[in-house]
Design a protein around this motif. Structure first.
Motif, PDB file in Angstrom:
ATOM      1  N   GLU A 127       0.832  -1.204   0.000  1.00  0.00           N
ATOM      2  CA  GLU A 127       0.000   0.000   0.000  1.00  0.00           C
ATOM      3  C   GLU A 127       0.871   1.260   0.000  1.00  0.00           C
ATOM      4  N   GLN A 128       1.929   1.238   0.785  1.00  0.00           N
ATOM      5  CA  GLN A 128       2.809   2.408   0.850  1.00  0.00           C
ATOM      6  C   GLN A 128       3.502   2.652  -0.494  1.00  0.00           C
ATOM      7  N   ILE A 129       3.940   1.575  -1.138  1.00  0.00           N
ATOM      8  CA  ILE A 129       4.604   1.706  -2.432  1.00  0.00           C
ATOM      9  C   ILE A 129       3.628   2.234  -3.481  1.00  0.00           C
ATOM     10  N   THR A 130       2.403   1.687  -3.497  1.00  0.00           N
ATOM     11  CA  THR A 130       1.390   2.125  -4.463  1.00  0.00           C
ATOM     12  C   THR A 130       1.080   3.611  -4.290  1.00  0.00           C
ATOM     13  N   GLU A 131       0.916   4.048  -3.033  1.00  0.00           N
ATOM     14  CA  GLU A 131       0.615   5.456  -2.775  1.00  0.00           C
ATOM     15  C   GLU A 131       1.773   6.359  -3.220  1.00  0.00           C
ATOM     16  N   ALA A 132       2.990   5.914  -2.950  1.00  0.00           N
ATOM     17  CA  ALA A 132       4.153   6.717  -3.341  1.00  0.00           C
ATOM     18  C   ALA A 132       4.214   6.893  -4.852  1.00  0.00           C
ATOM     19  N   ILE A 133       3.902   5.840  -5.583  1.00  0.00           N
ATOM     20  CA  ILE A 133       3.925   5.916  -7.046  1.00  0.00           C
ATOM     21  C   ILE A 133       2.811   6.831  -7.557  1.00  0.00           C
ATOM     22  N   LEU A 134       1.615   6.699  -6.983  1.00  0.00           N
ATOM     23  CA  LEU A 134       0.482   7.522  -7.418  1.00  0.00           C
ATOM     24  C   LEU A 134       0.705   8.998  -7.092  1.00  0.00           C
ATOM     25  N   ASP A 135       1.459   9.262  -6.033  1.00  0.00           N
ATOM     26  CA  ASP A 135       1.736  10.647  -5.637  1.00  0.00           C
ATOM     27  C   ASP A 135       2.944  11.240  -6.350  1.00  0.00           C
ATOM     28  N   ASP A 136       3.609  10.450  -7.180  1.00  0.00           N
ATOM     29  CA  ASP A 136       4.812  10.901  -7.880  1.00  0.00           C
ATOM     30  C   ASP A 136       4.423  11.819  -9.052  1.00  0.00           C
ATOM     31  N   ASP A 137       4.769  13.109  -8.947  1.00  0.00           N
ATOM     32  CA  ASP A 137       4.403  14.087  -9.986  1.00  0.00           C
ATOM     33  C   ASP A 137       5.125  13.844 -11.310  1.00  0.00           C
ATOM     34  N   THR A 138       6.203  13.073 -11.274  1.00  0.00           N
ATOM     35  CA  THR A 138       6.955  12.833 -12.507  1.00  0.00           C
ATOM     36  C   THR A 138       6.474  11.596 -13.263  1.00  0.00           C
ATOM     37  N   MET A 139       5.433  10.946 -12.738  1.00  0.00           N
ATOM     38  CA  MET A 139       4.928   9.741 -13.378  1.00  0.00           C
ATOM     39  C   MET A 139       4.250  10.083 -14.706  1.00  0.00           C
ATOM     40  N   PRO A 140       4.657   9.469 -15.830  1.00  0.00           N
ATOM     41  CA  PRO A 140       4.011   9.744 -17.118  1.00  0.00           C
ATOM     42  C   PRO A 140       2.622   9.119 -17.180  1.00  0.00           C
ATOM     43  N   ASP A 141       1.775   9.637 -18.068  1.00  0.00           N
ATOM     44  CA  ASP A 141       0.425   9.078 -18.226  1.00  0.00           C
ATOM     45  C   ASP A 141       0.481   7.643 -18.751  1.00  0.00           C
TER      46      ASP A 141
END
Length: 237
Positions: free
Chosen positions: A208-222
């Protein structure tokens, strides 16, 4: 205060479970509340450990579960279990018996015949650990309160615990709770506290922590490649 008073005045109604946390702190006098209730309502309070209450087969309560039948308040002195399996399943088992309305229970007494009854107890639990109970964000059963973490002077505790031996003091507390104004109190309404938010955060699983960190990452491409996702997961971990 309102939660306790409402239960005294309306013994057939249930409220949210209350978990009181004094993180990594001992000796602040919090357990006094449990002792006081136990002495004030000797036949209506059950004190037990978390394994007894949440570690039974089939979810909640011990194999012989008559110990929680016909009780007004169940007190757990330490909510974090020593047994990892019990700790992992504690919330799932507790939610079957900690409700804000009367709950049906098939009682299996150690001696005597099996019978059906309604659970009416309110849960009051204590812990020194913020990760004592794995509460999901959508939970509606448990209110978490933080306690002071600095002990008072010894004279205070001498007076506090000495009062427990005075029947007049216990009678006065009961008198006060039975007359406390509960007109604006809803014991089933969940109070969302900072302590509750902190407990939810502290008990999230690694995935859950890893998933949230990825979803909150502003640099994540669409749209991402497997390689990008792999890198993001490793960084989050």
């Amino acid at each position: 205060l309102g939660w306790l008073a409402y239960k005294i005045q309306n013994p057939s109604e249930r409220g949210v479970g209350v978990v009181m946390i004094a993180e990594d702190t001992f000796g602040v006098g919090r357990s006094w509340l449990g002792v006081m209730l136990d002495r004030m309502l000797p036949n209506e309070v059950r004190r037990m450990d978390i394994k007894q209450l949440a570690g039974g087969n089939g979810g909640g309560a011990a194999t012989y579960n008559d110990i929680i039948a016909n009780k007004q308040i169940v007190i757990v002195d330490e909510t974090q279990a020593d047994d990892v399996k019990v700790q992992y399943r504690a919330y799932e088992n507790l939610k079957l018996i900690v409700e804000t309305s009367p709950t049906k229970l098939r009682v299996n007494p150690k001696y005597g015949k099996v019978y059906d009854t309604e659970l009416l107890f309110n849960l009051l639990a204590f812990s020194n650990n913020l990760d004592a109970l794995q509460i999901p964000p959508g939970d509606r059963r448990f209110c978490v309160l933080s306690n002071p973490t600095s002990p008072r002077d010894q004279d205070y505790y001498t007076r506090l615990y000495g009062a427990l031996d005075d029947p007049g003091f216990l009678a006065a507390v009961y008198w006060y709770l039975s007359r406390h104004d509960c007109s604006a109190i809803n014991p089933r309404k969940l109070i969302k506290t900072k302590a509750r938010e902190a407990m939810i955060e502290a008990t999230k699983s690694p995935s859950e922590q890893i998933t949230e960190a990825i979803l909150d990452d502003d640099t994540m491409p669409d749209i991402m490649t497997r390689g990008i996702l792999h890198e993001k997961i490793l960084n989050a971990a």
